[in-house]
Design an enzyme around this catalytic site. Sequence first.
Site: not given
Ligand code: IMP
Length: 188
Positions: A107, A156, A163, A169
């Site tokens: 993300d 999302f 989850d 999940r």
């Molecule tokens: P980031 O890349 O550091 O922002 O973290 C990514 C984490 O955010 C992932 O491992 C997920 O746990 C969570 N995440 C981000 N987008 C989603 C989504 O659309 N659904 C569920 N979890 C998400």
Amino acid sequence: MDVNDVGTDLEKVLLTEQQINDKLEEIAAQIDADYGDEDLLLVGVLKGAAPVMVDLSRKIHKHVEIDWMAVSSYGSGTKSSGVVRILKDLDTDVHGRNVLIIEDILDSGLTLSWLKDNLQARGAKSVEIMTLLRKPDAVKVPVELKYLGYDIPNEFVVGYGLDYGDKYRHLPFVGTLARHVYESEEEA
Ligand code: IMP
Ligand code: MG
């Protein structure tokens, strides 16, 4: 759990079980070709990457080892701050090893860029990343991916490891969560 078990919680199915399966088949073949006879340690990020790890690793024909890490990024709600805490560390010493991190979704990229630096600092021979999904915000913290499943819109999503409040999940596909699910939660 299947689509019939979640009623109107999902807006739509974004990726079917078949699409995910086909993509993982392609990526596994690339991993076999890229690593050949080289040593390879797959590191899954708990809990979300569990289905990806199980399904992907079973499609790989070469020997691999599997280990797990659990991390939590500090920050409020859906925004992560980039400060990461290790909740469960590897059992394996990665010094001199080829490491491939297995993730469900990229993300902001903060978690994965921190994790990659962390494993590199332990003296791994190589550290690469495989993620099933990538969201558009990932461009903000450039993280180099060796293997990517699908680019998805900024919505999302749940299922296949992902989850919402630790639910969904175990859906075998990826779906977009309907707005009313998190809106009713916010009012409650
Ligand atoms: P980031 O890349 O550091 O922002 O973290 C990514 C984490 O955010 C992932 O491992 C997920 O746990 C969570 N995440 C981000 N987008 C989603 C989504 O659309 N659904 C569920 N979890 C998400
Ligand atoms: Mg995760």
